[in-house]
Each structure stands twice: as structure tokens, then as C-alpha cells.
Write a protein that holds these residues in place. Structure first.
Motif: not given
Length: 304
Positions: A1-30
Motif C-alpha cells: 500500500m502506497i503511503s503519501f505525505p499529508k500536507i497540513p490543511a493551512d499549507q494546502l490552502v495556501r498552495r491552492l491559491e493562484h501563484p500570483g507570479r511567474q511559475i515553473r511548469m511542465v505540460l502533460d498533453t495528449d
């Protein structure tokens, strides 16, 4: 069974905000599956003020345009190379993705794309996460998560998949192709910005006449996109088509164009419906897209 780290709720909410800056990204596309991925790749590469595309991944797909997931992935890979050449961006690496869907909930499908994603994510500082933007079946991303669960702390996933959370069902192509992978990204706790298809991305419709006025003749990529749109239907009288995949790039460019809210991560039921649970972790879900602003931005960038 795979175990994933749990991100604390407050950190998760901040991570889900729009970054508001230039970001690094990869694009996965069919990319060969429809005509909209080509628009999305061009939109991302023409939005350098907001995002730096570090790599492109070919995702599998299986429909009338392919003989199976492996063939769909390879055709997408070749189409990505074509778009990259037209845009004169051959500096960006392209990686082949999965040749099959996940055989089980805890079994990844190794690929160049999944390995590269793990490498890039693990090299990222959690304070500057890598944005993983996906516009196809989520197999490559799910495989990377299974291969190295710790990347959950170093990425934000932005995915076009499923239908609106209020929709009667979620029988949508990207989500249905690999249910093991789709369920994984909703269950594992990865920071997820969901752009649903029916009810949300469906606002992004355009027509041949609009593309003739604002895209054709403006650039080499503009001519290519116009040609692919023209060839997608035999009769364009009174016809419009959804360019679904630009939605994820639009949210990154300007959250005011893509209204969103936090929601508890849903389950995918056996009959392909959303099942809600108020005790689940949060995701961000886009609820509405301001179509005109998105296309104005896209058309201007294609002409640039």
C-alpha cells in the motif's frame, strides 16, 4: 500500500491559491487527440510573462484516432515535436509518456515523462513548487506520484478533467480513460486545481470565422491552428467548437478570468458520479470562465 505525505490543511490552502507570479511548469498533453492541445501548447509557450515551460510530456489516449494508448501517446509525441518546431522552441525537452494505463491503483507505468517529472519535482524547493499542468489522461502524473510519493510536497497539479462538481455525472474522456489514475489524484492529497469540462470549460467556444479574422495570417502557428480547426469539420455553417485545453493556461494567466472556489475533494463513484465527503481534504475547482477575456489574450499572443 502506497503511503503519501499529508500536507497540513493551512499549507494546502495556501498552495491552492493562484501563484500570483511567474511559475515553473511542465505540460502533460495528449496532443494528437483533438485540436485544442495545439492551442494550449502555443498559449503556454506564448505566456512567458507568467510561466516558464520546462518540459512537455506526451500523454496516452485511445479513441478512433489511435489503435491504443501507446499509439496515441506516440502520435501525441510527434505532434508536440511539430508544434515545438513551428514555435521555434526546440530548446524545450519533450518526453514520451506511458504506453498503457495504470494496471492497478498502486502500480505505476514507468516512462520517460514520469521519471523526468519525479526528477524535476524532487529538485524543486517546496516554497517554489513545480506546476504540473495536465490536459489529458492523468496516467503520467499518477505514475510519478506512485514512483515517488514525496513529490506531493513539491508540486501543484492543474488538471482539465471530469465535469463540473454539480453535473449529473462525470463521464468525461480525460477522467474515464484511466480510472485508477484519476481516483489517485483525488485521493492522495496532492494540491489539485481542477478545471472541469462540461459546465465550465465548455464556455471556451470559437468558430472558423473568428479564427479567420484574428488568427489566420498572423503567424506561422496561427496559420497552423486555423488549418487544424478548418479540417475538424466538414460544414462550418453555424458551427462552433470548444477549445477545452486553453482553460488551464488561462487560470495560470489570470484567475479573474477563471472564477474558482475551494471544495472537498470528491470520490469518483462506480457509476462515474461525484460523491462528496465533507471530511476530505480540499482542492480548488474552477466554476466559471470568462470566455471573451481568455480568447482576446490567446489571439493577441498568437499574433505576436
Amino acid at each position: 500500500m502506497i503511503s503519501f505525505p499529508k500536507i497540513p490543511a493551512d499549507q494546502l490552502v495556501r498552495r491552492l491559491e493562484h501563484p500570483g507570479r511567474q511559475i515553473r511548469m511542465v505540460l502533460d498533453t495528449d496532443t494528437f487527440n483533438e485540436i485544442d492541445d495545439q492551442f494550449a501548447i502555443a498559449y503556454a509557450l506564448k505566456s512567458a510573462e507568467n510561466m516558464t515551460v520546462e518540459a512537455l510530456y506526451a500523454a496516452p489516449f485511445y479513441n478512433e484516432l489511435s489503435t491504443g494508448p501507446a499509439d496515441g501517446m506516440e502520435k501525441s509525441y510527434q505532434e508536440i515535436l511539430k508544434i515545438r518546431r513551428i514555435l521555434n522552441r526546440e530548446d524545450i525537452p519533450v518526453y514520451r509518456g506511458s504506453t498503457a494505463y495504470l494496471p492497478a491503483a498502486d502500480r505505476p507505468v514507468e516512462s520517460e515523462a514520469a521519471r523526468d517529472l519525479v526528477k524535476r519535482a524532487m529538485a524543486s524547493d517546496p516554497s517554489d513548487p513545480l506546476y504540473v499542468v495536465a490536459i489529458g489522461a492523468i496516467t503520467n502524473v499518477a505514475s510519478a506520484l506512485l514512483m515517488e510519493p514525496r513529490i506531493i510536497e513539491r508540486i501543484v497539479l492543474v488538471w482539465l478533467g471530469g465535469n463540473a462538481l454539480h453535473w449529473a455525472d462525470t463521464k468525461e474522456f480525460n477522467l474515464m480513460q484511466d480510472l485508477h489514475a484519476s481516483r489517485l489524484v483525488f485521493d492522495c492529497g496532492v494540491p489539485l486545481v481542477l478545471v472541469p469540462c462540461l459546465g465550465v470549460a465548455t464556455h471556451l467556444q470559437t468558430s472558423l470565422s473568428e479564427l479567420r479574422d484574428y488568427v489566420k495570417g498572423k503567424s506561422e502557428i496561427g496559420d497552423y491552428l486555423y488549418e487544424t480547426y478548418e479540417n475538424c469539420a466538414k460544414d462550418h455553417f453555424g458551427y462552433s467548437r470548444v477549445i477545452w485545453d486553453i482553460s488551464v493556461i488561462a487560470w495560470l494567466n489570470n484567475p479573474e478570468w477563471c472564477w474558482s472556489s475551494l471544495a472537498h475533494s470528491p470520490h469518483i463513484s462506480e457509476d462515474l458520479r461525484w460523491s462528496t465527503d465533507p471530511y476530505r481534504h480540499l482542492i480548488r475547482s474552477v466554476n466559471f470562465i470568462r470566455r471573451d477575456e481568455v480568447f482576446r489574450d490567446l489571439f493577441r499572443k498568437i499574433a505576436d
